[in-house]
Enzyme design. Structure first.
Site, PDB file in Angstrom:
ATOM      1  N   ASP A   1       4.143  -4.184 103.477  1.00 63.73           N
ATOM      2  CA  ASP A   1       4.502  -3.085 102.574  1.00 63.73           C
ATOM      3  C   ASP A   1       5.786  -3.423 101.849  1.00 63.73           C
ATOM      4  OD1 ASP A   1       2.388  -1.561 103.153  1.00 63.73           O
ATOM      5  OD2 ASP A   1       3.397  -0.284 104.611  1.00 63.73           O
ATOM      6  N   GLY A   2       6.673  -4.040 102.590  1.00 64.69           N
ATOM      7  CA  GLY A   2       7.942  -4.419 101.996  1.00 64.69           C
ATOM      8  C   GLY A   2       8.519  -5.590 102.760  1.00 64.69           C
TER       9      GLY A   2
END
Lengths: 637, 393
Positions: B289-290
């Site tokens: 996601d990150g």
């Protein structure tokens, strides 16, 4: 436009080429040129400052020596000089695993664009820096001009372009050899230097005739075979180049630190020194290379000297005495005190007749520094500050008047203190506070000014947290911190380092200060820090190091032995106010007893979760990045 | 008192939210869970989860429409409030959020890329007459996009990177406004193009790491990982894939479905069978996601434990992530993040006194990752911070 941005394209061999980017050579480059590596030079528009401003979509920097060499290894020796530029064209220098190298040529063109160009904007900036940072630039230029005449005359418009060609030539001239000879490399260096000098002189003119590139390359055909075949030319060049290069090298390599087990040098140093120190009798064998003196013998003698005429400025003398007495401690405090003393000294300075301010002031400062070192070894942060000041002095423009130069230096020092220390601390506090949550238990060791500010600020913000202060003998610096924090109304626990493994289980964050952070991520700090960090790591508690970026240093250190400071051995053997602890009385007479009081230790980066500096929160692996990007000139402004 | 951990804070948060969000339409996944919704105080759903759900097809799109309508109608919801007000401010016939939503409709387009495209069109349609004005407008637009979903890391990071990339050009000071604007637009479009191609680049880069006869463990559904595996299949590599189930939204099922379509041998594992089958696995592939400053990743719940198991068995863990997911975050531990909550369907009613951990993602520290495949190249975790420093400082 920021002037330091431009020139990095030209000569920074450190450019890391990660990712994809467009080939540096434009598509319309004549492929059927003569077998001349010179023709591989990218168009001037790639590198010249003015045209750069026209294309903000950065064109990736041309390839350099450092990146070209490995590619030669990868592809094996190129078949002909012609082959090489083409290889450079079609391959993407990510590394051998680059898929497009293996898949299809079309793939490479499809994806070979630079992914996030802003980096280039940043990367493109070091020649300018380099050129200006070279203090002896003027002299260099003259000599280099002489040396490299035969190289230069072939390249009429000089400029950055020349340099590119030279670099290309360097790699292409000996495509089959894996390594360039030492002498050749030196010759190339010379040539580059000459080119740079030419570039300086000719300034913007280089950027204009981008259209005249073909003719230019045509001219530069000649020197190559000449250089290749005619080794005598190269040899003569080398001869004269040698001395200069050696001189330069000496300048580049930092002076080795004084090793106190080297008797000759110690003798010499003694003759020079102001402070007469008696050596400790029982020196610890492992630390013989560090200065070990009898403590307490120097101070009265020096104090007596205060009013006598000495080459050391009174302000510096005073600071030195206070270091010696231990009145000023803590990295920032020591550094600020030193800088302020220098400010005083500069204020009172006047250039003696028939001497240049730049040279004379530098020697003066050197004298002050060696006096301060005699009082107490410099910390790394102070070393950095001194380096900053010296570069400032060296970079003073010659046509400044004395008073102008002095004011500029004084304001530089003010700026350094303001930006690199005080402002940096504020930024650190701002970052660190975001990592403190309600209900946290923060542990800190000894006393760090940055950590204290963080705790106070977090308390002002109304965060609910508790502090564990771990302390250790003999300095017991934590007590002062404890007093101040309790005074502010923060609830604290105070314990000694012996109990650190016991208190650690309830701790949620460890906040530590540092004397310096070295470029392998090692944290150099008050002795005991490593122990606390290791225990925290074992308990899976994150360790946050708060350290201003001016304390970063490019040195690498693996242990706490080769560089350290030794405190007064008496301090460990005696406990003040406790007469009954006296088993070590008279230890100094014993041959077999060698008490050791280390001041610093080195914490390996594995035990550090985060370093909070004025550049934000970074992992310890990124310290070299900061040093690289902002290093030298820029880090110290 | 001192010992209150972050999870308690979360609990308090979603208790508060529970008080406000009472519309059952917005929560349940399936009819069965809607039946139990009355007994089980379901946590509210983060925007993060909703977009994820929409993109990964966990739930039907009409459900999402319903849910969004419910959220939009709920004036207490801070997120939707922001979103609406952001749109109002833009007004003047153009709204970033609308544009963003337009782009977002393309199923294969990542959220961040949609945002980047939307921001580019902000520049295009801007009526600003000075550079400063344009920059302020852009800033406002990116803020409203970011506030649209504060929990999405890639959205925030993508917007930030866009701003950095586009506005950080030294040429701006020289030119007249129109050419500067077109320059910005050019950069914006280039950035959009790069981001759009990122997935493809990553797929190409990772091919050298997939060798014939290997077994790959994947977790959850990641479009990048799917692209990697698809490219490998197209390159006639022989490999098999273990898919975790990916509870509670069963993203693994979807991935295994996609892989089966490509004729790749697939085995489905329940999430708890990771350690059991790890000795057969040659490498672990996860999306992210990150990617945070330390080089660690924030990803779907369960990634951390897979990485731990893989580390202890000396299996490489590869992360495929586009560079617009690089965020200037530095979580120190699992609770040191903006929480993303999601509903969990246990199939049976949960007694009201039982707490449910509803976080949707976890943080995997860098020491458990082997390499990151990004469009900047194949990086070790420590290089991430290097790239970030160069982009932001």
């Amino acid at each position: 436009m920021d002037p330091r941005r431009v020139p990095r394209t030209v000569s920074d061999p450190k450019v890391r080429q990660v990712g994809f980017f467009a080939p540096a050579v434009p598509p319309d480059r004549p492929q059927s040129g003569p077998p001349d590596p010179g023709s591989t030079s990218p168009p001037l528009s790639d590198i010249s400052p003015s045209s750069n401003s026209l294309s903000p979509v950065m064109i990736p920097p041309p390839r350099h020596l450092s990146t070209d060499l490995p590619r030669n290894f990868l592809h094996g020796p190129p078949l002909s000089p012609l082959r090489d530029p083409r290889a450079a064209d079609s391959s993407i220098p990510v590394g051998s695993y680059n898929p497009s190298e293996f898949l299809s040529p079309s793939a490479s063109t499809e994806f070979s664009e630079d992914p996030l160009s802003p980096r280039w904007g940043r990367r493109i900036s070091s020649t300018g820096k380099f050129a200006t940072s070279l203090p002896s630039g003027g002299i260099d230029v003259a000599v280099a001009k002489q040396n490299a005449v035969n190289l230069r005359r072939d390249v009429p418009d000089g400029g950055a372009n020349t340099e590119m060609q030279k670099e290309k030539r360097a790699t292409d001239a000996k495509p089959s050899k894996e390594k360039l000879g030492k002498a050749e490399r030196r010759a190339i260096q010379e040539a580059q230097r000459a080119a740079k000098a030419a570039a300086k002189g000719e300034g913007n003119r280089t950027s204009a005739p981008a259209g005249s590139n073909p003719t230019n390359t045509g001219k530069s055909v000649k020197p190559v075979p000449q250089k290749k075949d005619n080794s005598s030319v190269a040899a003569s060049e080398r001869k004269s180049g040698d001395r200069q290069a050696d001189k330069d090298r000496k300048k580049d390599v930092p002076q080795p630190r004084m090793q106190f087990d080297d008797e000759n040098r110690v003798e010499k140093a003694k003759k020079r020194s102001v402070v007469k120190q008696t050596e400790a009798r029982n020196r610890v064998e492992l630390f013989r290379h560090l200065p070990q003196y009898e403590h307490g013998t120097r101070l009265p003698e020096l104090e007596a000297k205060f009013f006598s005429l000495s080459p050391v400025h009174p302000a510096v003398f005073k600071v030195g005495l206070r270091y010696l007495a231990g009145d000023i401690s803590g990295g920032n405090a020591r550094c600020i005190a030193m800088l302020q003393a220098f400010q005083e000294a500069i204020k009172d300075y006047c250039t003696p007749p028939e001497k240049a301010l730049i040279r004379d002031l530098t020697t003066k400062i050197n004298g002050y520094v060696s006096f301060l070192i005699e009082c107490r070894p410099l910390s790394i942060s102070m070393g950095n500050a001194i380096r900053f000041l010296k570069t400032r002095v060296a970079n003073l423009s010659l046509n400044l008047s004395e008073s102008e130069a002095k004011t500029s230096l004084i304001s530089d020092i003010d700026r350094f203190i303001g930006e690199k220390i005080i402002l940096a601390d504020k930024v650190i506090v701002k970052h660190a506070v975001t990592k403190i949550r309600d209900g946290d238990v923060l542990l800190t060791y000894a006393s760090s000014s940055a950590v204290e500010m963080i705790l106070e600020h977090a308390h002002e913000l109304g965060k609910q947290f508790r502090v564990v202060i771990v302390d250790s003998r003999p300095k017991l610096e934590g007590q002062k911190l404890l007093r101040r924090l309790v005074g502010k109304g923060i609830s604290c626990t105070y314990t000694h380092i012996n109990a650190v493994s016991y208190v650690m289980h309830e701790v949620t964050r460890v906040l530590l200060g540092a004397s310096s952070v070295l470029s392998n991520g090692t944290v150099y700090s008050r002795v005991g820090t490593a122990c606390v960090a290791m225990v925290a790591h074992q308990f899976r508690v994150p360790v946050l190091i708060c350290c201003e970026a001016y304390k970063f240093h490019e040195r690498v250190q693996l242990d706490s032995i080769c560089f350290n400071e030794l405190g007064d051995p008496d301090a460990v053997s005696k406990v003040s106010g406790r007469k009954e602890i006296n088993s070590l009385d008279g230890w100094a007479n014993s041959e077999n007893l060698r008490p050791l009081n280390l001041t610093y230790d080195a914490t390996p980066s594995d035990y550090v979760s985060m370093i909070i500096s004025d550049y934000g929160m970074i992992p310890p692996t990124s310290v070299p990045v900061i040093v690289r990007e902002y290093g030298r000139e820029h880090l110290w402004i | 008192m001192w010992y209150r951990s972050a999870s308690f804070i979360l609990d308090r948060q979603h208790q508060q939210q529970n008080d406000t969000v009472t519309n059952p339409d917005s929560r349940p996944l399936s009819p069965s869970s809607s039946a139990m919704a009355t007994e089980n105080p379901n946590p509210s759903i983060s925007m993060y989860y909703q977009t994820r759900a929409a993109h990964h097809g966990v739930v039907t799109s009409d459900w999402l429409a319903q849910a969004q309508a419910a959220v939009g109608g709920n004036s207490d919801d801070a997120v939707s409030d922001n979103c609406v007000s952001g749109g109002d401010e833009e007004c003047k016939g153009f709204s970033v959020v609308d544009e963003f939503n337009n782009w977002r409709k393309q199923p294969d387009l990542a959220e961040a890329v949609a945002a980047i495209r939307a921001l580019a069109s902000v520049i295009r349609s801007s009526q600003a007459t000075t550079m400063m004005e344009l920059e302020i407008e852009l800033k406002k637009a990116s803020d409203s996009l970011k506030s649209w979903d504060t929990t999405s890391i890639s959205l925030t990071a993508g917007c930030d990177l866009f701003m950095r990339y586009v506005t950080r050009t030294s040429a701006l000071e020289y030119e007249d406004f129109n050419s500067a604007k077109s320059r910005l637009l050019e950069r914006a479009e280039k950035f959009g193009e790069i981001s759009y191609k990122a997935r493809r680049i990553i797929a190409m880069l990772s091919q050298d790491f997939i060798f014939d006869g290997c077994t790959i463990l994947v977790h959850g559904f990641s479009r990048v990982v799917l692209e990697v595996l698809r490219t490998a299949a197209q390159n006639k590599k022989l490999f098999r894939v273990f898919c975790t189930e990916g509870r509670p939204d069963r993203t693994g099922l979807r991935l295994s479905n996609e892989l089966a379509k490509l004729d790749v041998p697939v085995k489905l594992l329940i999430d708890s069978a990771v350690a059991y089958s790890m000795d057969e696995v040659d490498m672990v592939f996860v999306g992210a996601d990150g990617v945070v400053e330390s080089g660690g990743i924030i990803n779907m719940m369960g990634t951390y434990q897979i990485a731990l198991v893989a580390k202890s068995m000396n299996k490489p863990v590869y992360v495929a992530a586009e560079s617009y997911k690089f965020a200037r975050l530095y979580p120190l531990d699992q609770k040191d993040m903006v929480p993303a909550l999601r509903p969990i369907d246990f199939g049976v009613p949960i007694p009201s006194k039982v707490e449910v951990e509803t976080s949707a993602r976890d943080y995997t520290p860098p020491q458990y990752l082997t390499l990151l495949f990004t469009d900047l190249g194949v990086l070790t975790p420590s290089v991430v911070s290097d790239e970030l420093i160069q982009l932001y400082l």
